[in-house]
Design a protein around this motif. Sequence first.
Motif, mmCIF file in Angstrom:
data_model
loop_
_atom_site.group_PDB
_atom_site.id
_atom_site.type_symbol
_atom_site.label_atom_id
_atom_site.label_comp_id
_atom_site.label_asym_id
_atom_site.label_seq_id
_atom_site.Cartn_x
_atom_site.Cartn_y
_atom_site.Cartn_z
ATOM 1 N N ALA A 2 -3.655 -0.997 3.205
ATOM 2 C CA ALA A 2 -2.904 -1.867 2.294
ATOM 3 C C ALA A 2 -2.104 -1.049 1.289
ATOM 4 N N LEU A 3 -2.695 0.040 0.807
ATOM 5 C CA LEU A 3 -1.982 0.876 -0.163
ATOM 6 C C LEU A 3 -0.687 1.407 0.435
ATOM 7 N N TYR A 4 -0.749 1.937 1.648
ATOM 8 C CA TYR A 4 0.444 2.526 2.254
ATOM 9 C C TYR A 4 1.523 1.474 2.509
ATOM 10 N N ARG A 5 1.102 0.297 2.898
ATOM 11 C CA ARG A 5 2.058 -0.787 3.169
ATOM 12 C C ARG A 5 2.662 -1.309 1.861
ATOM 13 N N GLU A 6 1.811 -1.592 0.877
ATOM 14 C CA GLU A 6 2.281 -2.224 -0.358
ATOM 15 C C GLU A 6 2.976 -1.261 -1.313
ATOM 16 N N ALA A 7 2.697 0.037 -1.183
ATOM 17 C CA ALA A 7 3.317 1.014 -2.084
ATOM 18 C C ALA A 7 4.400 1.835 -1.408
ATOM 19 N N ALA A 8 4.766 1.490 -0.179
ATOM 20 C CA ALA A 8 5.782 2.261 0.554
ATOM 21 C C ALA A 8 7.081 2.390 -0.251
ATOM 22 N N HIS A 9 7.445 1.333 -0.948
ATOM 23 C CA HIS A 9 8.704 1.340 -1.706
ATOM 24 C C HIS A 9 8.725 2.391 -2.815
ATOM 25 N N THR A 10 7.570 2.851 -3.270
ATOM 26 C CA THR A 10 7.509 3.853 -4.342
ATOM 27 C C THR A 10 7.815 5.255 -3.827
ATOM 28 N N ARG A 11 7.660 5.454 -2.530
ATOM 29 C CA ARG A 11 7.814 6.765 -1.899
ATOM 30 C C ARG A 11 6.803 7.770 -2.451
ATOM 31 N N GLN A 12 5.682 7.252 -2.998
ATOM 32 C CA GLN A 12 4.627 8.121 -3.537
ATOM 33 C C GLN A 12 3.332 7.990 -2.738
ATOM 34 N N ARG A 95 8.117 15.738 -2.284
ATOM 35 C CA ARG A 95 7.501 14.765 -3.190
ATOM 36 C C ARG A 95 5.985 14.795 -3.077
ATOM 37 N N LEU A 96 5.314 14.552 -4.209
ATOM 38 C CA LEU A 96 3.867 14.377 -4.183
ATOM 39 C C LEU A 96 3.563 12.956 -3.736
ATOM 40 N N VAL A 97 2.559 12.826 -2.890
ATOM 41 C CA VAL A 97 2.129 11.512 -2.419
ATOM 42 C C VAL A 97 0.616 11.419 -2.538
ATOM 43 N N ALA A 98 0.147 10.204 -2.747
ATOM 44 C CA ALA A 98 -1.283 9.939 -2.886
ATOM 45 C C ALA A 98 -1.797 9.307 -1.600
ATOM 46 N N ALA A 99 -2.886 9.835 -1.100
ATOM 47 C CA ALA A 99 -3.504 9.308 0.115
ATOM 48 C C ALA A 99 -5.003 9.160 -0.112
ATOM 49 N N ASP A 100 -5.605 8.215 0.562
ATOM 50 C CA ASP A 100 -7.058 8.088 0.604
ATOM 51 C C ASP A 100 -7.695 7.957 -0.787
ATOM 52 N N LEU A 101 -7.174 7.071 -1.596
ATOM 53 C CA LEU A 101 -7.677 6.903 -2.959
ATOM 54 C C LEU A 101 -8.892 5.980 -3.057
ATOM 55 N N PHE A 102 -9.185 5.251 -1.992
ATOM 56 C CA PHE A 102 -10.267 4.267 -2.037
ATOM 57 C C PHE A 102 -11.384 4.674 -1.098
ATOM 58 N N GLY A 103 -12.563 4.215 -1.415
ATOM 59 C CA GLY A 103 -13.696 4.510 -0.551
ATOM 60 C C GLY A 103 -14.809 3.515 -0.764
ATOM 61 N N ALA A 104 -15.903 3.800 -0.132
ATOM 62 C CA ALA A 104 -17.099 2.962 -0.275
ATOM 63 C C ALA A 104 -17.965 3.512 -1.400
ATOM 64 N N ASP A 105 -18.747 2.641 -1.987
ATOM 65 C CA ASP A 105 -19.751 3.051 -2.966
ATOM 66 C C ASP A 105 -20.958 3.509 -2.157
ATOM 67 N N GLY A 106 -20.860 4.719 -1.627
ATOM 68 C CA GLY A 106 -21.869 5.259 -0.724
ATOM 69 C C GLY A 106 -23.293 5.197 -1.233
ATOM 70 N N PRO A 107 -23.567 5.671 -2.450
ATOM 71 C CA PRO A 107 -24.949 5.622 -2.928
ATOM 72 C C PRO A 107 -25.539 4.207 -2.920
ATOM 73 N N ARG A 108 -24.744 3.236 -3.332
ATOM 74 C CA ARG A 108 -25.233 1.845 -3.345
ATOM 75 C C ARG A 108 -25.387 1.292 -1.936
ATOM 76 N N LEU A 109 -24.430 1.608 -1.076
ATOM 77 C CA LEU A 109 -24.478 1.128 0.305
ATOM 78 C C LEU A 109 -25.707 1.678 1.021
ATOM 79 N N TYR A 110 -25.923 2.978 0.943
ATOM 80 C CA TYR A 110 -27.038 3.568 1.673
ATOM 81 C C TYR A 110 -28.387 3.207 1.048
ATOM 82 N N ALA A 111 -28.405 2.964 -0.241
ATOM 83 C CA ALA A 111 -29.633 2.450 -0.857
ATOM 84 C C ALA A 111 -29.941 1.068 -0.294
ATOM 85 N N ALA A 112 -28.908 0.265 -0.071
ATOM 86 C CA ALA A 112 -29.111 -1.075 0.494
ATOM 87 C C ALA A 112 -29.609 -0.999 1.936
ATOM 88 N N VAL A 113 -29.194 0.009 2.691
ATOM 89 C CA VAL A 113 -29.695 0.163 4.059
ATOM 90 C C VAL A 113 -31.217 0.292 4.025
#
Length: 164
Positions: A2-12, A95-113
């Motif tokens: 979603a980030l890449y699609r919605e922020a494409a216009h910024t070229r960042q 140009r500088l670009v931002a990639a992979d800024l989002f992730g899972a809350d791993g500690p909480r997820l694996y604690a729930a497992v």
Amino acid sequence: MALYREAAHTRQVPRLFAHRRLVGGGDLQIMEWLEPVDADEAAEFHRALAAREPAVAELAEVVWRVHERGRRELHWFAPKLDDNPDNIMRNADGRLVAADLFGADGPRLYAAVVDDPNLVATTIPEPERRFMTEIPLTNTGPWPPDVREAMRKALTTADTTNQP
């Protein structure tokens, strides 16, 4: 994605040429060629993004909108952006670009497992979490083989319990 699609216009953000969901929960993304940048330059970009400075204001607007949506819609979405310097890169235009800024809350997820495998089994379909105990995350693993096996068994039991 979603980030890449919605922020494409910024070229960042990188240009995304293709995206495929993989069995087990992974994603394959084919992007434009990117080069690493100096850690200090990357940290400055992350700082500017967090402060919503004018140079990245449009990107920041999209980043925070996508992040908030992720927090609302996905149970274990990370509470903060991933500020790893490797997530800021330079494209062929310089140009500088931002990639992979989002992730899972791993500690909480694996604690729930461990603590509530039924919640995990009913929230994340089995095909999307098939290999989750094999991912050696810095904050949440790797785990010894017996712990991984206990996680897999707990999820298998939960899957069996929750079948119609």
